[in-house]
Design a protein around this motif. Structure first.
Motif, mmCIF file in Angstrom:
data_model
loop_
_atom_site.group_PDB
_atom_site.id
_atom_site.type_symbol
_atom_site.label_atom_id
_atom_site.label_comp_id
_atom_site.label_asym_id
_atom_site.label_seq_id
_atom_site.Cartn_x
_atom_site.Cartn_y
_atom_site.Cartn_z
ATOM 1 N N GLY A 124 0.834 -1.207 0.000
ATOM 2 C CA GLY A 124 0.000 0.000 0.000
ATOM 3 C C GLY A 124 0.856 1.239 0.000
ATOM 4 O O GLY A 124 1.781 1.369 -0.786
ATOM 5 N N GLY A 125 0.588 2.128 0.928
ATOM 6 C CA GLY A 125 1.330 3.375 1.002
ATOM 7 C C GLY A 125 0.408 4.577 0.912
ATOM 8 O O GLY A 125 -0.809 4.453 0.894
ATOM 9 N N LYS A 126 1.029 5.742 0.840
ATOM 10 C CA LYS A 126 0.255 6.982 0.806
ATOM 11 C C LYS A 126 0.112 7.424 -0.650
ATOM 12 O O LYS A 126 1.028 8.025 -1.224
ATOM 13 C CB LYS A 126 0.939 8.049 1.657
ATOM 14 N N SER A 127 -1.036 7.128 -1.230
ATOM 15 C CA SER A 127 -1.280 7.438 -2.635
ATOM 16 C C SER A 127 -1.748 8.890 -2.782
ATOM 17 O O SER A 127 -2.791 9.265 -2.247
ATOM 18 C CB SER A 127 -2.330 6.492 -3.213
ATOM 19 N N PRO A 128 -0.994 9.709 -3.518
ATOM 20 C CA PRO A 128 -1.356 11.123 -3.648
ATOM 21 C C PRO A 128 -2.368 11.364 -4.759
ATOM 22 O O PRO A 128 -2.452 10.606 -5.730
ATOM 23 C CB PRO A 128 -0.022 11.789 -3.987
ATOM 24 N N CYS A 129 -3.106 12.431 -4.609
ATOM 25 C CA CYS A 129 -4.045 12.884 -5.633
ATOM 26 C C CYS A 129 -3.856 14.393 -5.806
ATOM 27 O O CYS A 129 -3.918 15.135 -4.832
ATOM 28 C CB CYS A 129 -5.487 12.564 -5.232
ATOM 29 N N ILE A 130 -3.620 14.801 -7.050
ATOM 30 C CA ILE A 130 -3.399 16.216 -7.339
ATOM 31 C C ILE A 130 -4.619 16.791 -8.050
ATOM 32 O O ILE A 130 -5.121 16.208 -9.016
ATOM 33 C CB ILE A 130 -2.151 16.399 -8.226
ATOM 34 N N VAL A 131 -5.096 17.911 -7.557
ATOM 35 C CA VAL A 131 -6.165 18.669 -8.219
ATOM 36 C C VAL A 131 -5.534 19.976 -8.699
ATOM 37 O O VAL A 131 -5.193 20.843 -7.891
ATOM 38 C CB VAL A 131 -7.339 18.944 -7.258
ATOM 39 N N THR A 132 -5.357 20.080 -10.003
ATOM 40 C CA THR A 132 -4.674 21.245 -10.553
ATOM 41 C C THR A 132 -5.644 22.396 -10.773
ATOM 42 O O THR A 132 -6.876 22.237 -10.661
ATOM 43 C CB THR A 132 -4.002 20.898 -11.895
ATOM 44 N N SER A 133 -5.089 23.532 -11.153
ATOM 45 C CA SER A 133 -5.925 24.701 -11.446
ATOM 46 C C SER A 133 -6.744 24.492 -12.709
ATOM 47 O O SER A 133 -7.691 25.240 -12.965
ATOM 48 C CB SER A 133 -5.050 25.947 -11.590
ATOM 49 N N ASN A 134 -6.421 23.468 -13.495
ATOM 50 C CA ASN A 134 -7.132 23.177 -14.743
ATOM 51 C C ASN A 134 -8.191 22.091 -14.593
ATOM 52 O O ASN A 134 -8.747 21.633 -15.593
ATOM 53 C CB ASN A 134 -6.128 22.729 -15.823
ATOM 54 N N ALA A 135 -8.468 21.663 -13.381
ATOM 55 C CA ALA A 135 -9.386 20.549 -13.163
ATOM 56 C C ALA A 135 -10.847 20.989 -13.224
ATOM 57 O O ALA A 135 -11.191 22.139 -12.915
ATOM 58 C CB ALA A 135 -9.105 19.898 -11.812
ATOM 59 N N SER A 136 -11.713 20.032 -13.589
ATOM 60 C CA SER A 136 -13.162 20.211 -13.442
ATOM 61 C C SER A 136 -13.497 19.881 -11.989
ATOM 62 O O SER A 136 -13.589 18.713 -11.605
ATOM 63 C CB SER A 136 -13.922 19.289 -14.399
ATOM 64 N N LEU A 137 -13.668 20.899 -11.175
ATOM 65 C CA LEU A 137 -13.671 20.719 -9.724
ATOM 66 C C LEU A 137 -14.863 19.914 -9.220
ATOM 67 O O LEU A 137 -14.723 19.089 -8.309
ATOM 68 C CB LEU A 137 -13.619 22.084 -9.036
ATOM 69 N N LYS A 138 -16.031 20.146 -9.789
ATOM 70 C CA LYS A 138 -17.215 19.420 -9.327
ATOM 71 C C LYS A 138 -17.071 17.916 -9.592
ATOM 72 O O LYS A 138 -17.382 17.085 -8.731
ATOM 73 C CB LYS A 138 -18.468 19.963 -10.006
ATOM 74 N N THR A 139 -16.583 17.587 -10.782
ATOM 75 C CA THR A 139 -16.354 16.175 -11.115
ATOM 76 C C THR A 139 -15.268 15.589 -10.228
ATOM 77 O O THR A 139 -15.384 14.461 -9.738
ATOM 78 C CB THR A 139 -15.954 16.045 -12.595
ATOM 79 N N GLN B 112 7.631 13.347 -2.509
ATOM 80 C CA GLN B 112 8.860 12.569 -2.357
ATOM 81 C C GLN B 112 9.061 12.071 -0.934
ATOM 82 O O GLN B 112 9.902 11.200 -0.692
ATOM 83 C CB GLN B 112 10.061 13.401 -2.808
ATOM 84 N N GLN B 113 8.269 12.577 -0.011
ATOM 85 C CA GLN B 113 8.323 12.056 1.363
ATOM 86 C C GLN B 113 7.872 10.598 1.402
ATOM 87 O O GLN B 113 8.275 9.846 2.287
ATOM 88 C CB GLN B 113 7.432 12.913 2.267
ATOM 89 N N HIS B 114 7.030 10.201 0.427
ATOM 90 C CA HIS B 114 6.533 8.813 0.352
ATOM 91 C C HIS B 114 6.679 8.349 -1.093
ATOM 92 O O HIS B 114 5.752 8.461 -1.899
ATOM 93 C CB HIS B 114 5.077 8.741 0.807
ATOM 94 N N GLU B 115 7.834 7.813 -1.414
ATOM 95 C CA GLU B 115 8.134 7.454 -2.797
ATOM 96 C C GLU B 115 7.402 6.191 -3.234
ATOM 97 O O GLU B 115 7.011 5.366 -2.419
ATOM 98 C CB GLU B 115 9.649 7.259 -2.958
ATOM 99 N N ASN B 116 7.233 6.064 -4.542
ATOM 100 C CA ASN B 116 6.674 4.858 -5.162
ATOM 101 C C ASN B 116 5.309 4.462 -4.598
ATOM 102 O O ASN B 116 5.111 3.332 -4.136
ATOM 103 C CB ASN B 116 7.637 3.675 -5.021
ATOM 104 N N ASN C 159 8.302 0.279 -2.215
ATOM 105 C CA ASN C 159 7.611 0.048 -0.952
ATOM 106 C C ASN C 159 6.148 -0.330 -1.124
ATOM 107 O O ASN C 159 5.522 -0.812 -0.168
ATOM 108 C CB ASN C 159 7.697 1.299 -0.071
ATOM 109 N N SER C 160 5.578 -0.090 -2.293
ATOM 110 C CA SER C 160 4.150 -0.414 -2.475
ATOM 111 C C SER C 160 3.926 -1.796 -3.078
ATOM 112 O O SER C 160 2.785 -2.202 -3.283
ATOM 113 C CB SER C 160 3.467 0.651 -3.339
ATOM 114 N N GLY C 161 4.985 -2.538 -3.356
ATOM 115 C CA GLY C 161 4.757 -3.906 -3.779
ATOM 116 C C GLY C 161 5.735 -4.432 -4.809
ATOM 117 O O GLY C 161 6.574 -3.711 -5.348
ATOM 118 N N ILE C 162 5.576 -5.722 -5.087
ATOM 119 C CA ILE C 162 6.374 -6.443 -6.080
ATOM 120 C C ILE C 162 5.418 -7.331 -6.861
ATOM 121 O O ILE C 162 4.649 -8.080 -6.274
ATOM 122 C CB ILE C 162 7.439 -7.325 -5.403
#
Length: 457
Positions: free
Chosen positions: A214-229, A358-362, A409-412
């Motif tokens: 597992g691990g800490k999976s990031p999600c980025i919401v950019t300034s170009n995103a459809s925010l409601k969706t 980068q604090q939680h790679e891969n 760290n998230s698997g093999i």
């Protein structure tokens, strides 16, 4: 000698008879498994509600329906997967022909977690059966009601000399299983800490492993995103199974210019999905036990909550919760959350966001919300991750044509669909040639042949 030694030796003996290798045998076992799952579908619904408060609709989407779909796809493709495949032959081996022959590994061990206790045990089982192996199944003891139904399904469908079901306390049973026998493959789904122990035990016997961590999976919401969706598609997966999902967005990085608007939409979405009082929601799950409840409650301490935070230990309920801009050194940002807590952190530049990740790679998964294709492509190239999505979350897991697995760290390893068959198979490389012509160039003496050999090779 452990209590499993005789049973494990019996599996090896049955495998050595060759009974599991034919297409007809493999097909029949998958058909029997399908029939038993359908027979016990109502019992699985009730058990998964008891263990995790999952609705029957959620059970179908994420547990039984996924498994039945995998069986159907495997039955459709199995004969082709089993066939030897012709590959090109180089000039030095002319007039030979080259082939890839899949063969079973032998006896394999599958260890499953509690968060999707049925699906995460039976999905790899399908691949192991399809590849022609004998199997030991270790279910999670933390989803007790589901474990009992799975025991019934396996017990009435398979001879224990072929598929052995080994329930019990993981800390006791897993060492017993692994110390008693050398497996041909170990497939583990669970946390990184236990994964390391499994890996070490397997390495001592040079046993190959698949580790789905597992691990800490990031999600980025950019300034170009459809925010409601974005708000809907993030909340839908993040709060499914009360956040107890290894590929859920663990934290959000939201561009500063859209953060306030996005937070407002996310709050509205949570209420729309689960109502103003989520403890009464048909669709919202529960934490698996008191230990995990206490851990999640501590992660909320001293944090700024923008939404949620309500909890009820008696019902193992924690509401969908938004945490505002926690420190990167806070406990909620140091460990995988695995619950309905969603930290939201603003960022201004892409470099700033990358530095935080980068604090939680891969990570096991990575998600990017943007309507700019170039921006999406840049992020997909910049971040190492197991699998992910653009403008949605979690849905790549449902596509059997995409391999699922982590890195670092998230698997093999990887599985799903054909990739499961390949994980539980050895692919033999075979060159087939004839006695004639027998070209002298291949034999000593080699003196004077270098120019010709260079051209050929």
């Amino acid at each position: 000698m452990t209590g499993f030694t005789n049973q494990l030796n019996a599996l090896r003996g049955f495998y050595n008879t060759g009974a599991t290798r034919s297409f007809d045998f493999r097909r029949e076992q998958l058909q029997l498994l399908k029939a038993s799952i359908l027979k016990h579908e109502a019992a699985l619904n009730a058990a998964l509600f008891e263990d995790l408060h999952k609705s029957k609709e959620e059970v179908w989407i994420t547990e039984t329906g996924m498994v039945l779909s995998e069986i159907a796809a495997t039955l459709k493709e199995l004969k082709d997967w089993m066939e030897p495949k012709s590959v090109p032959t180089n000039l030095i081996n002319f007039p030979g022909k080259s082939f890839l022959y899949p063969e079973p590994l032998g006896v394999v061990l599958i260890i499953a977690p509690w968060n999707y206790p049925f699906q995460l045990l039976f999905m790899p089982l399908i691949g192991a059966i399809a590849a022609g192996n004998c199997v030991v199944l270790k279910p999670s003891e933390l989803a007790g009601a589901t474990e009992k139904v799975m025991s019934t399904i396996i017990g009435e469908t398979f001879n224990p000399r072929y598929i052995l079901y080994a329930p019990g306390e993981g800390a006791t049973v897993i060492p017993e299983l692994m110390d008693a026998f050398r497996y041909d493959h170990v497939f583990f789904t669970g946390g990184t800490a236990v994964g390391r122990i499994i890996y070490q035990k397997a390495a001592a016997q040079l046993t190959p492993v698949t580790l789905e961590l597992g691990g800490k999976s990031p999600c980025i919401v950019t300034s170009n995103a459809s925010l409601k969706t974005a708000a809907k598609r993030i909340a839908n997966v993040k709060f499914s199974n009360a956040g107890q999902l290894c590929i859920s967005p663990d934290y959000l990085l939201v561009h500063t210019s859209v953060k306030d608007e996005f937070i407002g939409l996310l709050k509205e979405t949570i209420v729309q999905f689960y109502g103003p009082n989520p403890i009464t929601s048909y669709d919202f799950g529960r934490i698996v036990n008191h230990n995990h409840f206490s851990r999640l409650k501590k992660l909320m301490e001293n944090e700024v909550l923008l939404h949620g935070g309500e909890h009820n230990e008696e019902e193992l309920f924690i509401a969908p919760t938004i945490i505002d801009n926690p420190s990167l050194n806070a406990p909620v940002m140091r460990e995988e959350i695995f619950g309905p807590l969603l930290p939201v952190i603003p960022y201004t530049t892409d470099e700033e966001a990358r530095n935080m990740m980068q604090q939680h790679e891969n990570p096991l998964a990575f998600y990017i919300f943007t309507n700019n294709k170039k921006e999406a492509a840049q992020w997909l190239q910049a971040v190492p991750f197991g699998g992910g999505c653009v403008n949605t979350t979690g849905m790549h897991y449902l596509n059997k044509h995409l391999p699922f697995g982590g890195r670092g760290n998230s698997g093999i390893g990887r599985y799903h669909g054909r990739y499961s068959f390949e994980t539980f198979s050895h692919i033999k490389s075979v060159l087939r040639t004839t006695a004639w012509p027998d070209i002298p160039l291949a034999y000593p003496p080699l003196k004077g042949k270098l120019t010709t050999l260079k051209k050929i090779i």
